[in-house]
Design a protein around this motif. Structure first.
Motif, PDB file in Angstrom:
ATOM      1  N   PRO A  27       0.832  -1.204   0.000  1.00  0.00           N
ATOM      2  CA  PRO A  27       0.000   0.000   0.000  1.00  0.00           C
ATOM      3  C   PRO A  27       0.871   1.259   0.000  1.00  0.00           C
ATOM      4  O   PRO A  27       1.890   1.321   0.689  1.00  0.00           O
ATOM      5  N   ALA A  28       0.481   2.222  -0.803  1.00  0.00           N
ATOM      6  CA  ALA A  28       1.156   3.513  -0.975  1.00  0.00           C
ATOM      7  C   ALA A  28       2.380   3.438  -1.880  1.00  0.00           C
ATOM      8  O   ALA A  28       3.080   4.440  -2.041  1.00  0.00           O
ATOM      9  N   ASP A  29       2.660   2.269  -2.497  1.00  0.00           N
ATOM     10  CA  ASP A  29       3.639   2.262  -3.581  1.00  0.00           C
ATOM     11  C   ASP A  29       3.083   3.138  -4.691  1.00  0.00           C
ATOM     12  O   ASP A  29       1.865   3.324  -4.805  1.00  0.00           O
ATOM     13  N   LEU A  30       3.969   3.670  -5.505  1.00  0.00           N
ATOM     14  CA  LEU A  30       3.545   4.497  -6.632  1.00  0.00           C
ATOM     15  C   LEU A  30       3.794   3.746  -7.933  1.00  0.00           C
ATOM     16  O   LEU A  30       4.818   3.066  -8.075  1.00  0.00           O
ATOM     17  N   LEU A  31       2.873   3.854  -8.855  1.00  0.00           N
ATOM     18  CA  LEU A  31       3.023   3.250 -10.178  1.00  0.00           C
ATOM     19  C   LEU A  31       3.185   4.368 -11.194  1.00  0.00           C
ATOM     20  O   LEU A  31       2.286   5.194 -11.367  1.00  0.00           O
ATOM     21  N   PHE A  32       4.353   4.397 -11.840  1.00  0.00           N
ATOM     22  CA  PHE A  32       4.675   5.431 -12.818  1.00  0.00           C
ATOM     23  C   PHE A  32       4.515   4.860 -14.219  1.00  0.00           C
ATOM     24  O   PHE A  32       5.193   3.905 -14.581  1.00  0.00           O
ATOM     25  N   ASP A  93       4.184   7.165   5.763  1.00  0.00           N
ATOM     26  CA  ASP A  93       3.166   6.542   6.601  1.00  0.00           C
ATOM     27  C   ASP A  93       2.090   6.081   5.617  1.00  0.00           C
ATOM     28  O   ASP A  93       1.230   6.863   5.206  1.00  0.00           O
ATOM     29  N   SER A  94       2.173   4.822   5.221  1.00  0.00           N
ATOM     30  CA  SER A  94       1.303   4.297   4.166  1.00  0.00           C
ATOM     31  C   SER A  94      -0.173   4.443   4.503  1.00  0.00           C
ATOM     32  O   SER A  94      -0.971   4.871   3.659  1.00  0.00           O
ATOM     33  N   ARG A  95      -0.531   4.092   5.721  1.00  0.00           N
ATOM     34  CA  ARG A  95      -1.940   4.141   6.109  1.00  0.00           C
ATOM     35  C   ARG A  95      -2.473   5.565   6.016  1.00  0.00           C
ATOM     36  O   ARG A  95      -3.498   5.833   5.398  1.00  0.00           O
ATOM     37  N   LEU A 128      -0.002  15.873  -2.490  1.00  0.00           N
ATOM     38  CA  LEU A 128      -0.878  16.270  -1.388  1.00  0.00           C
ATOM     39  C   LEU A 128      -1.128  15.155  -0.380  1.00  0.00           C
ATOM     40  O   LEU A 128      -1.475  15.419   0.768  1.00  0.00           O
ATOM     41  N   SER A 129      -0.976  13.900  -0.792  1.00  0.00           N
ATOM     42  CA  SER A 129      -1.365  12.759   0.042  1.00  0.00           C
ATOM     43  C   SER A 129      -0.243  12.129   0.842  1.00  0.00           C
ATOM     44  O   SER A 129      -0.454  11.688   1.977  1.00  0.00           O
ATOM     45  N   MET A 130       0.934  12.045   0.283  1.00  0.00           N
ATOM     46  CA  MET A 130       2.013  11.281   0.915  1.00  0.00           C
ATOM     47  C   MET A 130       2.635  12.045   2.086  1.00  0.00           C
ATOM     48  O   MET A 130       3.122  13.160   1.919  1.00  0.00           O
ATOM     49  N   VAL A 131       2.570  11.409   3.260  1.00  0.00           N
ATOM     50  CA  VAL A 131       3.097  12.020   4.485  1.00  0.00           C
ATOM     51  C   VAL A 131       3.964  11.020   5.245  1.00  0.00           C
ATOM     52  O   VAL A 131       3.867   9.811   5.050  1.00  0.00           O
ATOM     53  N   ASP A 132       4.784  11.559   6.152  1.00  0.00           N
ATOM     54  CA  ASP A 132       5.569  10.701   7.035  1.00  0.00           C
ATOM     55  C   ASP A 132       4.774  10.427   8.308  1.00  0.00           C
ATOM     56  O   ASP A 132       3.616  10.853   8.434  1.00  0.00           O
TER      57      ASP A 132
END
Length: 193
Positions: A27-32, A93-95, A128-132
């Motif tokens: 979860p929260a991996d990015l697909l480019f 922080d994936s969740r 905007l979404s990805m945070v630690d």
């Protein structure tokens, strides 16, 4: 234009035979998305990457596309031309990042790529979404680029914005998927098969 970085990365992945199956995605991996041919986005950004999506689970991604911010079945990505590189975001922080991304579900797509409106485009959703784990955003904005390798804003983007009664937002804060893929916090771990 294909940058040396993208070309080298693609060759390394092919030579090493790296293949990541959906079950190995986190979860929260990015697909480019690596486009099969140059397009209006790849002409003004580094490399052939023209889209990014966020993995929710082994079956789906959340992404901003022309119909807005939506959840898309992972299998549908495999039927597109080109291919996807998998980026694992260090210190995310994936969740909480997925909770943040989900808050944008249903938002309209940002066809003019501006950070100061309510609409969302693909790399903006990631930014905007990805945070630690402290809730701090992992990615800052960068100056937007609508110019080619010679430094000239392309005719396509001049006409695109003129039709909307706008100046090209060259240098305004924003993001793009190709530049995002090259950030130090993202480790490309393979190619989606």
């Amino acid at each position: 234009m294909v940058t040396m970085m993208t070309r080298l990365l693609t060759m390394m992945l092919m030579l090493q035979g790296i293949s990541v199956m959906a079950q190995q995605l986190k979860p929260a991996d990015l697909l480019f998305h690596v486009a099969p041919a140059a397009n209006q986005i790849t002409n003004v950004t580094p490399g052939m990457i023209d889209h990014v999506a966020i993995v929710m689970n082994k079956d789906s991604v959340i992404e901003a596309k022309h119909r807005g911010v939506v959840i898309t079945p992972l299998d549908s990505l495999r039927h597109q031309e080109g291919y996807y590189l998998i980026g694992r975001v260090q210190h995310a922080d994936s969740r909480q990042s997925l909770v943040n991304a989900s808050r944008y579900l249903g938002r309209s797509y940002d066809f003019v790529f501006l950070a100061d409106n309510d609409d969302i485009y693909c790399s903006e959703l990631v930014q905007l979404s990805m945070v630690d784990c402290q809730g701090k955003r992992l990615f800052t904005t960068v100056p937007m680029s609508f110019h080619d390798a010679t430094g000239h804003i392309t005719d396509y983007w001049i006409q695109f914005y003129a039709q909307r009664g706008m100046a090209v937002p060259e240098g305004q804060p924003g993001t793009n998927p190709a530049e995002l893929s090259q950030r130090k916090l993202i480790k490309i771990i393979g190619r989606l098969h």
